[in-house]
Design a protein around this motif. Structure first.
Motif, short mmCIF file in Angstrom:
data_model
loop_
_atom_site.label_atom_id
_atom_site.label_comp_id
_atom_site.label_asym_id
_atom_site.label_seq_id
_atom_site.Cartn_x
_atom_site.Cartn_y
_atom_site.Cartn_z
N MET A 116 17.81 1.09 -0.45
CA MET A 116 16.97 0.13 0.27
C MET A 116 15.62 -0.02 -0.44
O MET A 116 15.03 0.97 -0.88
N TRP A 117 15.16 -1.25 -0.52
CA TRP A 117 13.86 -1.55 -1.09
C TRP A 117 12.79 -1.61 0.00
O TRP A 117 13.05 -2.07 1.11
N GLY A 118 11.59 -1.18 -0.34
CA GLY A 118 10.41 -1.45 0.44
C GLY A 118 9.49 -2.33 -0.39
O GLY A 118 9.16 -1.96 -1.53
N VAL A 119 9.13 -3.49 0.11
CA VAL A 119 8.26 -4.41 -0.62
C VAL A 119 6.90 -4.44 0.07
O VAL A 119 6.81 -4.69 1.27
N ILE A 120 5.85 -4.18 -0.73
CA ILE A 120 4.49 -4.08 -0.19
C ILE A 120 3.58 -5.06 -0.92
O ILE A 120 3.25 -4.85 -2.09
N PRO A 121 3.19 -6.15 -0.27
CA PRO A 121 2.25 -7.08 -0.89
C PRO A 121 0.83 -6.51 -0.85
O PRO A 121 0.21 -6.43 0.21
N ALA A 122 0.33 -6.11 -1.99
CA ALA A 122 -0.97 -5.42 -2.06
C ALA A 122 -1.91 -6.10 -3.04
O ALA A 122 -2.73 -5.45 -3.69
N ALA A 123 -1.79 -7.42 -3.15
CA ALA A 123 -2.60 -8.16 -4.12
C ALA A 123 -3.79 -8.86 -3.49
O ALA A 123 -4.54 -9.55 -4.19
N GLY A 124 -3.97 -8.72 -2.18
CA GLY A 124 -5.05 -9.43 -1.49
C GLY A 124 -6.43 -8.98 -1.93
O GLY A 124 -6.62 -7.86 -2.44
N LEU A 125 -7.41 -9.84 -1.70
CA LEU A 125 -8.78 -9.56 -2.12
C LEU A 125 -9.49 -8.57 -1.22
O LEU A 125 -10.44 -7.92 -1.63
N GLY A 126 -9.06 -8.48 0.04
CA GLY A 126 -9.72 -7.57 0.97
C GLY A 126 -11.14 -8.00 1.30
O GLY A 126 -12.00 -7.16 1.56
N SER A 127 -11.37 -9.29 1.33
CA SER A 127 -12.74 -9.80 1.52
C SER A 127 -13.31 -9.45 2.88
O SER A 127 -14.54 -9.37 3.04
N ARG A 128 -12.46 -9.21 3.89
CA ARG A 128 -12.96 -8.95 5.23
C ARG A 128 -13.61 -7.58 5.37
O ARG A 128 -14.37 -7.33 6.31
N ILE A 129 -13.32 -6.67 4.42
CA ILE A 129 -13.88 -5.32 4.53
C ILE A 129 -14.66 -4.93 3.28
O ILE A 129 -15.05 -3.78 3.12
N GLN A 130 -14.90 -5.86 2.39
CA GLN A 130 -15.70 -5.58 1.21
C GLN A 130 -17.19 -5.52 1.60
O GLN A 130 -17.59 -6.04 2.64
N PRO A 131 -18.05 -4.86 0.77
CA PRO A 131 -17.72 -4.35 -0.56
C PRO A 131 -17.17 -2.93 -0.53
O PRO A 131 -17.64 -2.08 0.21
N LEU A 132 -16.13 -2.71 -1.33
CA LEU A 132 -15.59 -1.38 -1.58
C LEU A 132 -15.59 -1.14 -3.09
O LEU A 132 -15.58 -2.09 -3.87
#
Length: 242
Positions: free
Chosen positions: A1-17
Motif C-alpha cells: 500500500m502507498w501513502g501519498v503526502i502532499p507536502a509542497a505547500g508554502l505554509g504561508s498561514r503559519i510563517q515565518p518559520l
C-alpha cells in the motif's frame, strides 16, 4: 500500500518559520528512554503505516530539502520516495505527481501532513477497491471540505470551504486504488487541470457516474497550519501518551 503526502505547500498561514511547516515540532515522541520533539508530519506517517502502508511518497517543493534530510529513505517498515512539485499548483496537482509510481491494483491512502487527528487507526475503517473518505466532526466545517452523504454513507457532494455547509463532517484523509486515481487524473486533465481542490474534482467525478463512500470514524481533527490550530493540537495532545 502507498501513502501519498502532499507536502509542497508554502505554509504561508503559519510563517515565518526557519524550516518546512511539515517539520513543525508538535508534541513529543520516545526514542528509547529519551523524549524528543515530534514533527507534525510524523503523526500522519504513523497512521498510514498502521493502515498498512509500506511505501510513502512525499511530494515536496524544490526548497524543501530539509524534509529529505529529516526522514531519509525510510520510517520504520515503510520506504520513502520524494517527488518534486516544481511550483505550487494546488492539491490535485501535488497528489497526481505520485501517479507514475503507482500500479492500478495498488491501494493508496492520502492525507495532509500538517494535521493531527484521532483515532490513530482511523484509516483502517476505510474500504478498499474504490474511493472512500475518512470523516471527522468539526465545529467550523466552512473552513474545511464538508462531506454530504446519504444514510448509507454514499458521498453526495463535497462542499469546499462553503458557508452554511450542510454537514459538520469533513474529510481528513481518503483511500483509493491506483485505477481510480488514474480516472481522477484523466478527468482533471480533461477539465484543463483547473481543480486546485480534490473536492471539486470528486464532485465532477460523482456527476459523471463515479461513486465514493464516507466513514464517520474520526473523533478529533486539527489543522496545524495556523497558529490557532497549533495551539489546538498542543491542547489535544496534552492528554495523549505517545
Amino acid at each position: 500500500m502507498w501513502g501519498v503526502i502532499p507536502a509542497a505547500g508554502l505554509g504561508s498561514r503559519i510563517q515565518p518559520l526557519a524550516f518546512s511547516k511539515e517539520l513543525l515540532p508538535v508534541g513529543t515522541r520516545r526514542d528509547g528512554d529519551v523524549e524528543r520533539p515530534r514533527a507534525v508530519s510524523e503523526y500522519l506517517i504513523d497512521r498510514m503505516i498502521l493502515a498498512g502502508a509500506d511505501k510513502i511518497c512525499m511530494v515536496i517543493s524544490p526548497g524543501k530539502s530539509d524534509i529529505v534530510e529529516y526522514y531519509g529513505a525510510s520510517v520504520g517498515p515503510a520506504d520513502i520516495c520524494y517527488v518534486v512539485q516544481p511550483v505550487a499548483a494546488g492539491l490535485c496537482d501535488a497528489i497526481f505527481r505520485s501517479l507514475p509510481w503507482i500500479q492500478p491494483e495498488e491501494e493508496v491512502v492520502v492525507g495532509l501532513p500538517d494535521t493531527v487527528w484521532f483515532p490513530e487507526h482511523g484509516l483502517r475503517a476505510l474500504d478498499g477497491g474504490g474511493l472512500s473518505f475518512l470523516l471527522f466532526p468539526v465545529e467550523h466545517p466552512e473552513l474545511f471540505d464538508a462531506v454530504v452523504t446519504d444514510e448509507r454513507g454514499r458521498v453526495l457532494e463535497i462542499q469546499v470551504k462553503q458557508r452554511d455547509a450542510l454537514s459538520r463532517w469533513v474529510w481528513g484523509a481518503f483511500k483509493l486504488t491506483g485505477a481510480v486515481m488514474r480516472e481522477l487524473h484523466d478527468l482533471w486533465c480533461e477539465r484543463g487541470q483547473q481543480d486546485p481542490y480534490i473536492g471539486t474534482l470528486v464532485n465532477e467525478y460523482l456527476a459523471r457516474g463515479g461513486s465514493a463512500r464516507a466513514v464517520r470514524a474520526g473523533e478529533a481533527y486539527v489543522d496545524v497550519g495556523t497558529l490557532h490550530g497549533y495551539r489546538e493540537a498542543m491542547q489535544l495532545l496534552s492528554g495523549v501518551v505517545v
